[in-house]
Motif scaffolding. Structure first.
Motif, PDB file in Angstrom:
ATOM      1  N   SER A 179      36.670  48.699  24.333  1.00 41.34           N
ATOM      2  CA  SER A 179      36.072  48.892  23.017  1.00 41.34           C
ATOM      3  C   SER A 179      36.053  47.536  22.345  1.00 41.34           C
ATOM      4  O   SER A 179      36.436  46.538  22.941  1.00 41.34           O
ATOM      5  N   SER A 180      35.642  47.492  21.118  1.00 40.16           N
ATOM      6  CA  SER A 180      35.602  46.207  20.428  1.00 40.16           C
ATOM      7  C   SER A 180      37.001  45.633  20.217  1.00 40.16           C
ATOM      8  O   SER A 180      37.152  44.439  20.027  1.00 40.16           O
ATOM      9  N   LYS A 181      38.015  46.462  20.296  1.00 44.20           N
ATOM     10  CA  LYS A 181      39.388  45.987  20.102  1.00 44.20           C
ATOM     11  C   LYS A 181      40.084  45.629  21.411  1.00 44.20           C
ATOM     12  O   LYS A 181      40.858  44.689  21.474  1.00 44.20           O
ATOM     13  N   TRP A 182      39.841  46.351  22.474  1.00 46.53           N
ATOM     14  CA  TRP A 182      40.587  46.223  23.716  1.00 46.53           C
ATOM     15  C   TRP A 182      39.758  45.560  24.810  1.00 46.53           C
ATOM     16  O   TRP A 182      38.724  46.083  25.206  1.00 46.53           O
ATOM     17  N   THR A 183      40.220  44.440  25.326  1.00 48.67           N
ATOM     18  CA  THR A 183      39.612  43.818  26.497  1.00 48.67           C
ATOM     19  C   THR A 183      40.709  43.548  27.505  1.00 48.67           C
ATOM     20  O   THR A 183      41.890  43.513  27.160  1.00 48.67           O
ATOM     21  N   PHE A 184      40.310  43.371  28.754  1.00 47.95           N
ATOM     22  CA  PHE A 184      41.279  43.036  29.776  1.00 47.95           C
ATOM     23  C   PHE A 184      40.639  42.108  30.784  1.00 47.95           C
ATOM     24  O   PHE A 184      39.448  42.156  31.010  1.00 47.95           O
ATOM     25  N   ARG A 185      41.478  41.237  31.357  1.00 45.73           N
ATOM     26  CA  ARG A 185      40.976  40.264  32.315  1.00 45.73           C
ATOM     27  C   ARG A 185      42.122  39.738  33.162  1.00 45.73           C
ATOM     28  O   ARG A 185      43.285  39.978  32.871  1.00 45.73           O
ATOM     29  N   ARG A 186      41.751  38.977  34.198  1.00 48.77           N
ATOM     30  CA  ARG A 186      42.748  38.359  35.080  1.00 48.77           C
ATOM     31  C   ARG A 186      43.428  37.197  34.380  1.00 48.77           C
ATOM     32  O   ARG A 186      42.844  36.556  33.517  1.00 48.77           O
ATOM     33  N   THR A 187      44.644  36.935  34.789  1.00 44.38           N
ATOM     34  CA  THR A 187      45.367  35.792  34.248  1.00 44.38           C
ATOM     35  C   THR A 187      44.795  34.483  34.757  1.00 44.38           C
ATOM     36  O   THR A 187      44.981  33.447  34.144  1.00 44.38           O
TER      37      THR A 187
ATOM     38  N   ALA B  20      47.332  39.935  36.900  1.00 46.70           N
ATOM     39  CA  ALA B  20      47.034  39.107  38.072  1.00 46.70           C
ATOM     40  C   ALA B  20      46.248  39.896  39.114  1.00 46.70           C
ATOM     41  O   ALA B  20      45.821  39.332  40.116  1.00 46.70           O
ATOM     42  N   ALA B  21      46.023  41.176  38.892  1.00 51.46           N
ATOM     43  CA  ALA B  21      45.319  42.028  39.861  1.00 51.46           C
ATOM     44  C   ALA B  21      43.942  41.460  40.180  1.00 51.46           C
ATOM     45  O   ALA B  21      43.221  41.021  39.287  1.00 51.46           O
ATOM     46  N   LYS B  22      43.595  41.495  41.461  1.00 53.20           N
ATOM     47  CA  LYS B  22      42.282  40.986  41.884  1.00 53.20           C
ATOM     48  C   LYS B  22      41.157  41.906  41.426  1.00 53.20           C
ATOM     49  O   LYS B  22      40.096  41.457  41.028  1.00 53.20           O
ATOM     50  N   ASP B  23      41.368  43.203  41.503  1.00 51.61           N
ATOM     51  CA  ASP B  23      40.371  44.186  41.081  1.00 51.61           C
ATOM     52  C   ASP B  23      40.851  44.809  39.775  1.00 51.61           C
ATOM     53  O   ASP B  23      41.453  45.875  39.762  1.00 51.61           O
ATOM     54  N   VAL B  24      40.574  44.130  38.699  1.00 48.73           N
ATOM     55  CA  VAL B  24      41.075  44.565  37.389  1.00 48.73           C
ATOM     56  C   VAL B  24      40.541  45.943  37.019  1.00 48.73           C
ATOM     57  O   VAL B  24      41.271  46.774  36.476  1.00 48.73           O
TER      58      VAL B  24
END
Length: 122
Positions: free
Chosen positions: A5-13, A102-106
């Motif tokens: 959502s506009s608040k929550w993002t996720f990505r690799r380190t 660190a997951a490869k497939d986030v």
């Protein structure tokens, strides 16, 4: 970088730091290999919000076949996890949160499940 959502993002380190915004939270149980603690600009390390070692091992034995069941089991763990509830409370006050892994497939890791759970808990 993925966005729930506009608040929550996720990505690799591993990658461009400029892609992140807001509160930065590492959500892996173990520290990412090859990254010094002083080099990873995070606000919090929420290792207790990661899946249990048993659940993670079970899931990694058959990631594709167990994806749906993993989500259910992980959400059940989160529902019983006081550390995760405290994290949800702390993050509810942030305008934007970037969850790091660190997951490869986030997209098929614990992170989108956690992000959805945190959003639902807010």
């Amino acid at each position: 970088m993925a966005e729930l959502s506009s608040k929550w993002t996720f990505r690799r380190t591993y990658g461009e730091e400029s892609e992140t915004k807001g509160t930065r939270v590492l959500v892996d149980r173990m520290w990412p290999r090859g990254i010094k603690k002083e080099d990873l600009n995070i606000d919090e390390w929420a290792k207790d919000a990661a899946p249990s070692s048993q659940l993670r091992s079970w899931f990694h034995d058959d990631r594709e076949g167990r994806w749906q069941e993993f989500q259910s089991r992980y959400r059940a763990e989160l529902d019983e996890n006081s550390e995760a509830a405290a994290l949800a409370e702390r993050l509810s006050h942030s305008a934007h949160v970037t969850l790091l892994t660190a997951a490869k497939d986030v997209e098929h890791s614990h992170v989108p499940v956690l992000a959805q759970w945190l959003q639902d808990s807010a």
